[in-house]
Motif scaffolding. Structure first.
Motif, short mmCIF file in Angstrom:
data_model
loop_
_atom_site.label_atom_id
_atom_site.label_comp_id
_atom_site.label_asym_id
_atom_site.label_seq_id
_atom_site.Cartn_x
_atom_site.Cartn_y
_atom_site.Cartn_z
N GLY A 81 -8.32 -77.92 -15.92
CA GLY A 81 -7.00 -77.61 -15.39
C GLY A 81 -6.49 -78.67 -14.43
N GLN A 82 -7.38 -79.16 -13.57
CA GLN A 82 -6.99 -80.21 -12.62
C GLN A 82 -6.56 -81.47 -13.35
N GLU A 83 -7.22 -81.77 -14.45
CA GLU A 83 -6.86 -82.95 -15.24
C GLU A 83 -5.49 -82.76 -15.90
N LYS A 84 -5.23 -81.57 -16.42
CA LYS A 84 -3.95 -81.30 -17.08
C LYS A 84 -2.81 -81.27 -16.07
N ILE A 85 -3.04 -80.64 -14.92
CA ILE A 85 -1.99 -80.49 -13.91
C ILE A 85 -1.81 -81.78 -13.11
N GLY A 86 -2.89 -82.55 -12.98
CA GLY A 86 -2.80 -83.84 -12.31
C GLY A 86 -2.94 -83.78 -10.82
N LYS A 87 -3.65 -82.77 -10.31
CA LYS A 87 -3.88 -82.71 -8.87
C LYS A 87 -5.14 -81.91 -8.56
N LYS A 88 -5.72 -82.22 -7.40
CA LYS A 88 -6.91 -81.48 -6.94
C LYS A 88 -6.46 -80.12 -6.44
N LEU A 89 -7.15 -79.08 -6.90
CA LEU A 89 -6.78 -77.72 -6.54
C LEU A 89 -7.71 -77.18 -5.45
N ASN A 90 -7.26 -76.14 -4.79
CA ASN A 90 -8.01 -75.55 -3.69
C ASN A 90 -9.38 -75.05 -4.15
N ASP A 91 -10.40 -75.31 -3.32
CA ASP A 91 -11.77 -74.89 -3.66
C ASP A 91 -11.88 -73.38 -3.88
N SER A 92 -11.04 -72.61 -3.20
CA SER A 92 -11.11 -71.15 -3.32
C SER A 92 -10.75 -70.66 -4.72
N LEU A 93 -10.18 -71.54 -5.55
CA LEU A 93 -9.85 -71.16 -6.93
C LEU A 93 -11.10 -70.74 -7.68
N LEU A 94 -12.25 -71.37 -7.37
CA LEU A 94 -13.50 -71.00 -8.04
C LEU A 94 -13.81 -69.53 -7.80
N LEU A 95 -13.60 -69.06 -6.56
CA LEU A 95 -13.88 -67.66 -6.23
C LEU A 95 -12.96 -66.71 -6.98
N THR A 96 -11.66 -66.96 -6.86
CA THR A 96 -10.68 -66.02 -7.41
C THR A 96 -10.68 -66.02 -8.94
N LEU A 97 -10.79 -67.21 -9.54
CA LEU A 97 -10.74 -67.28 -11.00
C LEU A 97 -12.02 -66.76 -11.64
N ALA A 98 -13.18 -67.08 -11.06
CA ALA A 98 -14.44 -66.56 -11.60
C ALA A 98 -14.47 -65.04 -11.52
N ASP A 99 -13.99 -64.50 -10.41
CA ASP A 99 -13.93 -63.05 -10.25
C ASP A 99 -13.02 -62.44 -11.31
N HIS A 100 -11.88 -63.09 -11.55
CA HIS A 100 -10.94 -62.59 -12.56
C HIS A 100 -11.57 -62.64 -13.96
N ILE A 101 -12.20 -63.76 -14.30
CA ILE A 101 -12.79 -63.91 -15.63
C ILE A 101 -13.92 -62.90 -15.82
N HIS A 102 -14.75 -62.70 -14.80
CA HIS A 102 -15.84 -61.73 -14.89
C HIS A 102 -15.30 -60.32 -15.15
N PHE A 103 -14.24 -59.95 -14.41
CA PHE A 103 -13.65 -58.62 -14.58
C PHE A 103 -12.98 -58.49 -15.94
N ALA A 104 -12.33 -59.57 -16.41
CA ALA A 104 -11.68 -59.55 -17.73
C ALA A 104 -12.72 -59.37 -18.83
N LEU A 105 -13.87 -60.02 -18.70
CA LEU A 105 -14.95 -59.86 -19.69
C LEU A 105 -15.50 -58.44 -19.69
N GLU A 106 -15.64 -57.86 -18.50
CA GLU A 106 -16.11 -56.48 -18.41
C GLU A 106 -15.12 -55.52 -19.06
N ARG A 107 -13.83 -55.74 -18.82
CA ARG A 107 -12.78 -54.92 -19.45
C ARG A 107 -12.83 -55.07 -20.96
N HIS A 108 -13.00 -56.31 -21.41
CA HIS A 108 -13.00 -56.58 -22.85
C HIS A 108 -14.14 -55.85 -23.56
#
Length: 282
Positions: A81-108
């Motif tokens: 995503g950083q490569e596509k968007i062209g900028k360094k993103l906030n480190d906290s994205l790892l926390l929020t996005l991983a939590d979202h993906i984990h929950f989405a997988l559980e829902r699935h």
């Protein structure tokens, strides 16, 4: 890099050479280590710096609850995503996005895939982030052997949008998205045209609206010398764009209690004029 505490066999709390606490990830990195023991940098696969505003207990719980495979695929998605968007993103994205993906997988797993009500808005308002979301879904499906719906791409895209602006969290980012969409509807209705969503001016206008709304939410006042002069000149030169900007201003002030200055109106008029002068009629 010195070992401080094991979170599990593969994740540990450490202290870097500058005395800052970091989370380090690597196979067996948290297994049978003594406090203060130097860590082999070749063993560290990933490192997450704990920010000043992060709560350690929340981060520790996160790394205990989220499977390493989810953290690994999330890290890959963020790098892509950083490569596509062209900028360094906030480190906290790892926390929020991983939590979202984990929950989405559980829902699935339970057949509870959820359709994002802003799916189509996100797809058109944030095309680059949505593309990242689509590629993320492909990687998730391949890595976990699932068939998650591509509607999930819009939810992942919002995380990348949120990481680029100081919006105050995901709920605020959703509000911003709705406000941008409302502004575009006012424009389309005012000019009676279909905006060219693939144009550079459209993309720039979306970015301008995003930061304009964030400034209003943060009660930041944009003020520059001689902007009042420009306000008078542009309102006479571009009367229709001025009228449209006025409609957006009145809507934002009525619905969201914003206070929009002439300085903000100058930039709003300029962007409206650029977008609408290059749009095709319905």
């Amino acid at each position: 890099m010195k070992f401080k505490k094991s979170l599990n066999n593969n994740i540990a709390l450490a202290e870097d050479d500058e005395g800052c606490e970091v989370i380090v990830i690597g196979t067996g990195i948290g297994f049978k280590k003594a406090k203060g023991q130097p860590l082999d940098r070749d063993q560290i696969q990933k490192m997450f710096r704990i920010g000043a505003n992060d709560k350690y207990q929340r981060i520790e719980q996160f790394f205990n609850d989220i499977p390493l495979q989810v953290i690994d695929i999330t890290d890959q998605i963020i790098e892509m995503g950083q490569e596509k968007i062209g900028k360094k993103l906030n480190d906290s994205l790892l926390l929020t996005l991983a939590d979202h993906i984990h929950f989405a997988l559980e829902r699935h797993k339970t057949g509870m895939d959820v359709q994002n009500p802003l799916h189509w808005d996100i797809r058109h308002l944030y095309p680059v982030e949505y593309l990242v979301g689509e590629q993320a879904v492909n990687r998730i499906n391949e890595a976990f052997r699932v068939t998650m719906s591509h509607s999930e791409a819009s939810s992942i895209a919002l995380h990348f949008v949120n990481s680029q602006i100081d919006s105050g969290g995901m709920n605020q980012t959703i509000k911003i998205t709705k406000m941008i969409n409302d502004s575009l509807e006012i424009m389309s209705h005012h000019f009676g045209i279909a905006l060219d969503q693939k144009s550079v001016n459209y993309s720039r206008f979306i970015t301008h609206l995003r930061y304009f709304i964030v400034r209003q939410m943060n009660r930041e006042v944009l003020s520059f010398k001689d902007q009042h002069f420009l306000y008078d000149v542009l309102s006479e030169r571009y009367p229709s764009s001025f009228q449209c900007a006025q409609k957006i201003k009145e809507f934002m002030e009525r619905q969201h209690e914003f206070t929009i200055t002439p300085d903000e109106m100058v930039y709003l008029m300029i962007h409206i004029e650029r977008v609408t002068s290059h749009s095709d009629a319905d």
